[in-house]
Design an enzyme around this catalytic site. Structure first.
Site, PDB file in Angstrom:
ATOM      1  N   LYS A 222      43.508 -23.994  -4.588  1.00  0.00           N
ATOM      2  CA  LYS A 222      44.074 -22.974  -5.475  1.00  0.00           C
ATOM      3  C   LYS A 222      45.515 -22.603  -5.106  1.00  0.00           C
ATOM      4  CE  LYS A 222      39.513 -21.046  -6.504  1.00  0.00           C
ATOM      5  NZ  LYS A 222      38.747 -19.802  -6.782  1.00  0.00           N
TER       6      LYS A 222
ATOM      7  N   TYR B   5      37.096 -21.638 -16.715  1.00  0.00           N
ATOM      8  CA  TYR B   5      36.305 -20.516 -16.205  1.00  0.00           C
ATOM      9  C   TYR B   5      35.569 -19.759 -17.319  1.00  0.00           C
ATOM     10  CZ  TYR B   5      38.074 -20.923 -11.421  1.00  0.00           C
ATOM     11  OH  TYR B   5      38.337 -21.352 -10.139  1.00  0.00           O
TER      12      TYR B   5
ATOM     13  N   PHE C 175      36.569  -9.589 -13.458  1.00  0.00           N
ATOM     14  CA  PHE C 175      37.657 -10.259 -12.736  1.00  0.00           C
ATOM     15  C   PHE C 175      38.278 -11.418 -13.520  1.00  0.00           C
ATOM     16  CE2 PHE C 175      33.607 -12.098 -11.141  1.00  0.00           C
ATOM     17  CZ  PHE C 175      33.785 -13.425 -11.473  1.00  0.00           C
TER      18      PHE C 175
ATOM     19  N   ARG D 123      29.781 -27.038  -0.775  1.00  0.00           N
ATOM     20  CA  ARG D 123      29.650 -25.572  -0.789  1.00  0.00           C
ATOM     21  C   ARG D 123      29.489 -25.043   0.632  1.00  0.00           C
ATOM     22  NH1 ARG D 123      29.738 -23.504  -5.603  1.00  0.00           N
ATOM     23  NH2 ARG D 123      28.764 -21.528  -5.119  1.00  0.00           N
TER      24      ARG D 123
ATOM     25  N   THR E 102      31.980 -17.182  -1.208  1.00  0.00           N
ATOM     26  CA  THR E 102      33.107 -16.832  -2.092  1.00  0.00           C
ATOM     27  C   THR E 102      34.015 -15.789  -1.458  1.00  0.00           C
ATOM     28  OG1 THR E 102      31.625 -17.225  -3.956  1.00  0.00           O
ATOM     29  CG2 THR E 102      33.675 -16.080  -4.449  1.00  0.00           C
TER      30      THR E 102
ATOM     31  N   ARG F 243      37.102 -21.453   3.576  1.00  0.00           N
ATOM     32  CA  ARG F 243      37.511 -20.105   3.165  1.00  0.00           C
ATOM     33  C   ARG F 243      37.774 -19.210   4.375  1.00  0.00           C
ATOM     34  NH1 ARG F 243      33.508 -20.198  -2.010  1.00  0.00           N
ATOM     35  NH2 ARG F 243      35.080 -20.779  -3.571  1.00  0.00           N
TER      36      ARG F 243
ATOM     37  N   ASN G 178      40.850 -17.274  -2.928  1.00  0.00           N
ATOM     38  CA  ASN G 178      39.903 -17.820  -1.948  1.00  0.00           C
ATOM     39  C   ASN G 178      40.077 -19.327  -1.685  1.00  0.00           C
ATOM     40  OD1 ASN G 178      38.774 -18.705  -4.309  1.00  0.00           O
ATOM     41  ND2 ASN G 178      36.732 -17.906  -3.946  1.00  0.00           N
TER      42      ASN G 178
ATOM     43  N   HIS H  48      37.947 -24.061  -4.851  1.00  0.00           N
ATOM     44  CA  HIS H  48      36.800 -23.997  -5.759  1.00  0.00           C
ATOM     45  C   HIS H  48      35.956 -25.235  -5.517  1.00  0.00           C
ATOM     46  CE1 HIS H  48      34.460 -23.922  -9.501  1.00  0.00           C
ATOM     47  NE2 HIS H  48      34.737 -25.208  -9.575  1.00  0.00           N
TER      48      HIS H  48
ATOM     49  N   GLU I 232      32.971 -30.599 -14.893  1.00  0.00           N
ATOM     50  CA  GLU I 232      34.267 -30.247 -14.299  1.00  0.00           C
ATOM     51  C   GLU I 232      35.090 -31.496 -13.971  1.00  0.00           C
ATOM     52  OE1 GLU I 232      33.527 -27.557 -11.035  1.00  0.00           O
ATOM     53  OE2 GLU I 232      32.796 -25.980 -12.377  1.00  0.00           O
TER      54      GLU I 232
HETATM   55  P1  CMP Z   1      35.422 -20.030  -7.842  1.00  0.00           P
HETATM   56  O1  CMP Z   1      34.504 -20.818  -6.976  1.00  0.00           O
HETATM   57  O2  CMP Z   1      36.673 -20.692  -8.268  1.00  0.00           O
HETATM   58  O3  CMP Z   1      34.617 -19.562  -9.146  1.00  0.00           O
HETATM   59  C1  CMP Z   1      34.861 -18.355  -9.817  1.00  0.00           C
HETATM   60  C2  CMP Z   1      35.918 -17.540  -9.138  1.00  0.00           C
HETATM   61  O4  CMP Z   1      35.974 -16.202  -9.535  1.00  0.00           O
HETATM   62  C3  CMP Z   1      35.614 -17.461  -7.654  1.00  0.00           C
HETATM   63  O5  CMP Z   1      35.819 -18.710  -7.054  1.00  0.00           O
HETATM   64  C4  CMP Z   1      36.543 -16.351  -7.224  1.00  0.00           C
HETATM   65  O6  CMP Z   1      37.848 -16.804  -6.986  1.00  0.00           O
HETATM   66  C5  CMP Z   1      36.521 -15.464  -8.449  1.00  0.00           C
HETATM   67  N1  CMP Z   1      35.686 -14.294  -8.207  1.00  0.00           N
HETATM   68  C6  CMP Z   1      34.361 -14.248  -8.106  1.00  0.00           C
HETATM   69  N2  CMP Z   1      33.956 -12.977  -7.873  1.00  0.00           N
HETATM   70  C7  CMP Z   1      35.074 -12.217  -7.841  1.00  0.00           C
HETATM   71  C8  CMP Z   1      35.325 -10.851  -7.638  1.00  0.00           C
HETATM   72  N3  CMP Z   1      34.325  -9.975  -7.411  1.00  0.00           N
HETATM   73  N4  CMP Z   1      36.602 -10.425  -7.651  1.00  0.00           N
HETATM   74  C9  CMP Z   1      37.614 -11.284  -7.871  1.00  0.00           C
HETATM   75  N5  CMP Z   1      37.438 -12.604  -8.072  1.00  0.00           N
HETATM   76  C10 CMP Z   1      36.180 -13.069  -8.046  1.00  0.00           C
END
Ligand code: CMP
Length: 144
Positions: A11, A51, A59, A87, A93, A104, A114, A117, A128
């Site tokens: 990212k 997304y 969010f 994962r 996350t 992470r 973070n 993905h 994807e």
């Molecule tokens: P990702 O694995 O890219 O998939 C969805 C993304 O949404 C996740 O990683 C985070 O970057 C984001 N995300 C999920 N939960 C939250 C949250 N509570 N606040 C902000 N961003 C979030």
């Protein structure tokens, strides 16, 4: 049988901090083969479509703003049991809760920023991978 590929995105936070190399090194070091890879800048429409399952989440707007704020690396990773193993390598996350040694824990700033993905199921991995790469752009160890 579990699938053999997953889609990762490095990212904008990680790209900005010059962490593409260190993250790819961890990915290779943990047994993943890179079947396809490119550095791109997502536009708003692409980020919103990618997304779309999160469209109704609080969010979503911030996530789309962040994901379009700079370049990202998209890559197809291959390995037996790719989705679950990647994962595990990413960690949770929320980086504050991520296990030591995970991507992470090492590279992420926050829940939104973070660093990486990874697909969450074999079915989504297929979708994807197709989102970013044509079949002709892939160099698979598992497919002909
Ligand atoms: P990702 O694995 O890219 O998939 C969805 C993304 O949404 C996740 O990683 C985070 O970057 C984001 N995300 C999920 N939960 C939250 C949250 N509570 N606040 C902000 N961003 C979030």
């Amino acid at each position: 049988m579990a699938g053999t590929k997953t889609l990762t995105i490095i990212k904008p936070d990680a790209v900005r901090k010059e962490n593409i190399g260190p993250i790819l090194e961890k990915i290779n070091g943990n047994g993943f083969h890179i079947a396809a890879l490119k550095l791109i800048h997502l536009n708003r429409g692409q980020a919103e479509r990618f997304y779309a399952v999160h469209r109704d989440k609080f969010f979503f707007e911030g996530l789309v703003n962040f994901m379009t704020s700079g370049q990202v690396v998209v890559a197809i990773l291959e390995k037996e049991n790719a989705v679950a193993d990647y994962r595990r390598l990413m960690g949770t996350t929320d980086p504050a809760k991520a296990e030591e040694g995970t991507l992470r824990k090492l590279f992420a700033e926050s829940m939104e920023r973070n660093a990486v993905h990874g697909s969450d199921s074999d079915e989504n991995a297929e979708t994807e991978c197709d989102f970013f790469f044509a079949r002709s752009e892939r160099f698979s160890n598992f497919e002909g």
